[in-house]
Design a protein around this motif. Structure first.
Motif, mmCIF file in Angstrom:
data_model
loop_
_atom_site.group_PDB
_atom_site.id
_atom_site.type_symbol
_atom_site.label_atom_id
_atom_site.label_comp_id
_atom_site.label_asym_id
_atom_site.label_seq_id
_atom_site.Cartn_x
_atom_site.Cartn_y
_atom_site.Cartn_z
ATOM 1 N N PHE A 154 0.864 -1.176 0.000
ATOM 2 C CA PHE A 154 0.000 0.000 0.000
ATOM 3 C C PHE A 154 0.900 1.225 0.000
ATOM 4 C CE2 PHE A 154 -2.119 3.509 2.098
ATOM 5 C CZ PHE A 154 -3.349 3.537 1.457
ATOM 6 N N TYR A 155 0.672 2.132 -0.956
ATOM 7 C CA TYR A 155 1.466 3.360 -0.993
ATOM 8 C C TYR A 155 0.635 4.479 -1.616
ATOM 9 C CZ TYR A 155 2.117 2.351 -5.949
ATOM 10 O OH TYR A 155 1.882 2.093 -7.264
ATOM 11 N N ASP A 156 1.083 5.702 -1.416
ATOM 12 C CA ASP A 156 0.431 6.836 -2.056
ATOM 13 C C ASP A 156 1.510 7.880 -2.317
ATOM 14 O OD1 ASP A 156 -0.886 9.091 -2.811
ATOM 15 O OD2 ASP A 156 -2.308 9.113 -1.144
ATOM 16 N N GLU A 157 1.932 7.939 -3.570
ATOM 17 C CA GLU A 157 3.046 8.844 -3.903
ATOM 18 C C GLU A 157 2.688 10.319 -3.744
ATOM 19 O OE1 GLU A 157 3.879 6.893 -7.460
ATOM 20 O OE2 GLU A 157 5.744 6.016 -6.737
ATOM 21 N N ASN A 158 1.395 10.603 -3.659
ATOM 22 C CA ASN A 158 0.988 12.007 -3.540
ATOM 23 C C ASN A 158 0.911 12.473 -2.092
ATOM 24 O OD1 ASN A 158 0.690 12.351 -6.333
ATOM 25 N ND2 ASN A 158 -1.230 11.192 -6.222
ATOM 26 N N SER A 159 0.950 11.536 -1.180
ATOM 27 C CA SER A 159 0.813 11.924 0.221
ATOM 28 C C SER A 159 2.158 12.303 0.832
ATOM 29 C CB SER A 159 0.207 10.772 1.024
ATOM 30 O OG SER A 159 0.193 11.109 2.388
ATOM 31 N N LYS A 160 2.111 13.268 1.728
ATOM 32 C CA LYS A 160 3.346 13.668 2.410
ATOM 33 C C LYS A 160 3.234 13.360 3.895
ATOM 34 C CE LYS A 160 5.279 16.871 -0.808
ATOM 35 N NZ LYS A 160 4.699 16.115 -1.880
ATOM 36 N N ASP A 161 2.172 12.657 4.260
ATOM 37 C CA ASP A 161 1.888 12.444 5.668
ATOM 38 C C ASP A 161 1.987 10.960 6.052
ATOM 39 O OD1 ASP A 161 0.928 12.298 8.186
ATOM 40 O OD2 ASP A 161 -1.021 13.215 7.770
ATOM 41 N N PRO A 162 3.107 10.571 6.677
ATOM 42 C CA PRO A 162 3.312 9.159 7.003
ATOM 43 C C PRO A 162 2.265 8.593 7.977
ATOM 44 C CG PRO A 162 5.042 10.530 7.969
ATOM 45 C CD PRO A 162 4.251 11.408 7.070
ATOM 46 N N VAL A 163 1.740 9.474 8.854
ATOM 47 C CA VAL A 163 0.730 9.012 9.824
ATOM 48 C C VAL A 163 -0.539 8.609 9.069
ATOM 49 C CG1 VAL A 163 -0.558 9.595 11.921
ATOM 50 C CG2 VAL A 163 1.710 10.584 11.544
ATOM 51 N N ASP A 164 -0.892 9.441 8.091
ATOM 52 C CA ASP A 164 -2.081 9.179 7.279
ATOM 53 C C ASP A 164 -1.904 7.896 6.445
ATOM 54 O OD1 ASP A 164 -4.621 9.956 6.044
ATOM 55 O OD2 ASP A 164 -3.401 10.286 4.254
ATOM 56 N N ILE A 165 -0.712 7.734 5.864
ATOM 57 C CA ILE A 165 -0.434 6.528 5.051
ATOM 58 C C ILE A 165 -0.567 5.283 5.933
ATOM 59 C CG2 ILE A 165 1.380 5.232 3.828
ATOM 60 C CD1 ILE A 165 0.847 7.443 2.114
ATOM 61 N N ALA A 166 0.043 5.345 7.115
ATOM 62 C CA ALA A 166 0.005 4.190 8.016
ATOM 63 C C ALA A 166 -1.444 3.846 8.368
ATOM 64 C CB ALA A 166 0.804 4.486 9.277
ATOM 65 N N LYS A 167 -2.214 4.868 8.683
ATOM 66 C CA LYS A 167 -3.609 4.677 9.068
ATOM 67 C C LYS A 167 -4.410 4.069 7.910
ATOM 68 C CE LYS A 167 -7.495 7.603 10.099
ATOM 69 N NZ LYS A 167 -7.880 8.986 9.965
ATOM 70 N N ARG A 168 -4.226 4.652 6.727
ATOM 71 C CA ARG A 168 -4.976 4.134 5.562
ATOM 72 C C ARG A 168 -4.525 2.728 5.192
ATOM 73 N NH1 ARG A 168 -3.602 8.692 1.786
ATOM 74 N NH2 ARG A 168 -4.315 7.301 0.163
ATOM 75 N N GLY A 169 -3.236 2.448 5.383
ATOM 76 C CA GLY A 169 -2.715 1.099 5.107
ATOM 77 C C GLY A 169 -3.395 0.056 5.989
ATOM 78 N N VAL A 170 -3.532 0.399 7.251
ATOM 79 C CA VAL A 170 -4.170 -0.538 8.189
ATOM 80 C C VAL A 170 -5.662 -0.687 7.852
ATOM 81 C CG1 VAL A 170 -4.743 -0.962 10.624
ATOM 82 C CG2 VAL A 170 -2.471 -0.107 10.013
ATOM 83 N N GLU A 171 -6.300 0.418 7.475
ATOM 84 C CA GLU A 171 -7.723 0.342 7.073
ATOM 85 C C GLU A 171 -7.892 -0.583 5.876
ATOM 86 O OE1 GLU A 171 -8.765 4.426 6.499
ATOM 87 O OE2 GLU A 171 -9.033 4.767 8.652
ATOM 88 N N GLU A 172 -6.990 -0.411 4.906
ATOM 89 C CA GLU A 172 -7.018 -1.257 3.695
ATOM 90 C C GLU A 172 -6.867 -2.736 4.088
ATOM 91 O OE1 GLU A 172 -6.700 -0.248 0.215
ATOM 92 O OE2 GLU A 172 -5.531 -1.862 -0.726
ATOM 93 N N ALA A 173 -5.952 -2.999 5.010
ATOM 94 C CA ALA A 173 -5.701 -4.381 5.441
ATOM 95 C C ALA A 173 -6.941 -4.978 6.101
ATOM 96 C CB ALA A 173 -4.521 -4.416 6.413
ATOM 97 N N LYS A 174 -7.635 -4.162 6.863
ATOM 98 C CA LYS A 174 -8.868 -4.644 7.524
ATOM 99 C C LYS A 174 -9.935 -4.945 6.482
ATOM 100 C CE LYS A 174 -8.271 -2.514 12.036
ATOM 101 N NZ LYS A 174 -8.410 -1.263 12.782
ATOM 102 N N GLU A 175 -10.106 -4.006 5.562
ATOM 103 C CA GLU A 175 -11.138 -4.181 4.520
ATOM 104 C C GLU A 175 -10.887 -5.406 3.666
ATOM 105 O OE1 GLU A 175 -11.249 -0.574 2.185
ATOM 106 O OE2 GLU A 175 -11.889 0.534 3.977
ATOM 107 N N LYS A 176 -9.609 -5.647 3.383
ATOM 108 C CA LYS A 176 -9.286 -6.744 2.453
ATOM 109 C C LYS A 176 -8.844 -8.017 3.171
ATOM 110 C CE LYS A 176 -8.578 -3.782 -1.491
ATOM 111 N NZ LYS A 176 -7.626 -3.075 -2.342
ATOM 112 N N PHE A 177 -9.102 -8.093 4.450
ATOM 113 C CA PHE A 177 -8.851 -9.303 5.248
ATOM 114 C C PHE A 177 -7.405 -9.797 5.201
ATOM 115 C CE2 PHE A 177 -13.356 -9.314 4.062
ATOM 116 C CZ PHE A 177 -13.908 -9.221 5.339
ATOM 117 N N TYR A 178 -6.490 -8.886 5.369
ATOM 118 C CA TYR A 178 -5.078 -9.292 5.474
ATOM 119 C C TYR A 178 -4.825 -9.861 6.868
ATOM 120 C CZ TYR A 178 -3.465 -7.404 1.049
ATOM 121 O OH TYR A 178 -3.239 -7.196 -0.287
ATOM 122 N N ASP A 179 -3.860 -10.803 6.959
ATOM 123 C CA ASP A 179 -3.480 -11.361 8.263
ATOM 124 C C ASP A 179 -2.494 -10.434 8.978
ATOM 125 O OD1 ASP A 179 -4.825 -13.923 7.971
ATOM 126 O OD2 ASP A 179 -3.341 -14.312 6.406
#
Ligand code: GDP
Length: 290
Positions: A154-179
């Motif tokens: 999970f990445y976002d080249e347009n974002s400059k906010d690591p806290v936001d990336i981390a948060k969205r990464g975890v949300e994505e993992a929850k939505e897509k049932f990652y272990d």
């Protein structure tokens, strides 16, 4: 991998030939001290190890068998800090892991190594999150590692906010049932408040189950000191020691648990994505003792 330490132990053991020979025990302990210090084992670790081996051997009666038993027991104790060993999953997925460390320690490479290990050997669905926005090439490097090894990112080249990336990464993992979600965070050449504050913010936002500190074994005593500093600020749950393949001394692996108070979890043994080993104290002790 533990050749040097292992040789030091063997030459000490060989000094004990006869029973009840205090002089021989002293010689063996001196030999052990010399070799452990040469292998860059922290002096406090050496001191504690020698003291305990001496007491245990004398208690059981001086002799080779008892000396060996005392060494085995003490070494296992020194390598074992309280905490998890290997990779431990959260009771409710995804297991969220923060990968932290100084720049150049091998953090990004280790993130991919760990993802590959969990995918290939544990058959887990793993998402890597590219939240290292400090080092220019870090996101690109993780993307390449993902592509080369069939890993998810999970990445976002347009974002400059690591806290936001981390948060969205975890949300994505929850939505897509990652272990498992492995978050690659930023490093610096040295510890500074800005780095620590960023990591604390990410920690507070994603509430990780594990915080791994990635340490370069070639930096020797600095690896221990920085691990301690990261632990003070972040309360890490384990250390991963990289570049052990290039470390001709190896003593830092013996010192981490004792000096940092957190378990050594994995060891990096090369540049390839497969070059990672789980650290199991008992297994390492039997390798060292030969
Ligand atoms: P980061 O800045 O902490 O993300 O560091 P990188 O992951 O970019 O690694 C820095 C360098 O160390 C790269 O050239 C890696 O290939 C190398 N590296 C990482 N781990 C190991 C290891 O266990 N052994 C060896 N020999 N090289 C490693």
């Amino acid at each position: 991998m533990f050749d040097k330490i292992s040789d030091g132990f063997k030459s000490a053991i060989n000094k004990i030939r006869m029973k009840d020979d205090e002089k021989a025990l002293k010689k063996a302990l001196d030999e052990l001290k010399k070799n452990l210090l040469k292998a860059d084992v922290h002096f406090k670790v050496v001191k504690d190890l020698l003291r305990e081996v001496e007491v245990e051997t004398k208690k059981a009666g001086i002799g080779k068998a008892n000396f060996l038993k005392a060494l085995d027991k003490t070494l296992t104790k020194i390598l074992t800090a309280p905490g998890n060993y290997g990779f431990v999953y959260a009771s409710k997925p995804p297991t969220v892991v923060l990968m932290t460390g100084l720049q150049g320690s091998g953090k990004t490479t280790t993130t991919a190594k760990l993802a590959n290990y969990l995918k290939e050997f544990k058959k887990k669905k793993v998402l890597m999150v590219a939240a290292d926005l400090q080092r220019l090439a870090a996101v690109e490097q993780l993307k390449q590692l993902a592509e080369q090894n069939g890993l998810d990112i999970f990445y976002d080249e347009n974002s400059k906010d690591p806290v936001d990336i981390a948060k969205r990464g975890v949300e994505e993992a929850k939505e897509k049932f990652y272990d498992v979600v492995l978050i690659d965070t930023a490093g610096r050449l040295a510890i500074d408040d800005e780095l620590m504050n960023e990591l604390i913010k990410i920690k507070n936002e994603v509430n990780p189950h594990e915080i791994f500190y990635v340490a370069d074994s070639l930096t020797g005593k600095d690896a221990l000191n920085t691990a301690k500093q990261f632990d003070e600020k972040l309360d890490i749950t384990g250390v991963i020691l990289t570049k052990y393949d290039g470390d001709s001394k190896g003593g830092v692996a013996l010192s981490i648990a004792h000096q940092v108070g957190k378990p050594l979890r994995f060891i990096g043994t090369g540049e390839k994505v497969q070059d990672i080993e789980v650290f199991v104290p008992e297994r390492i002790v039997s390798r060292i003792m030969g």
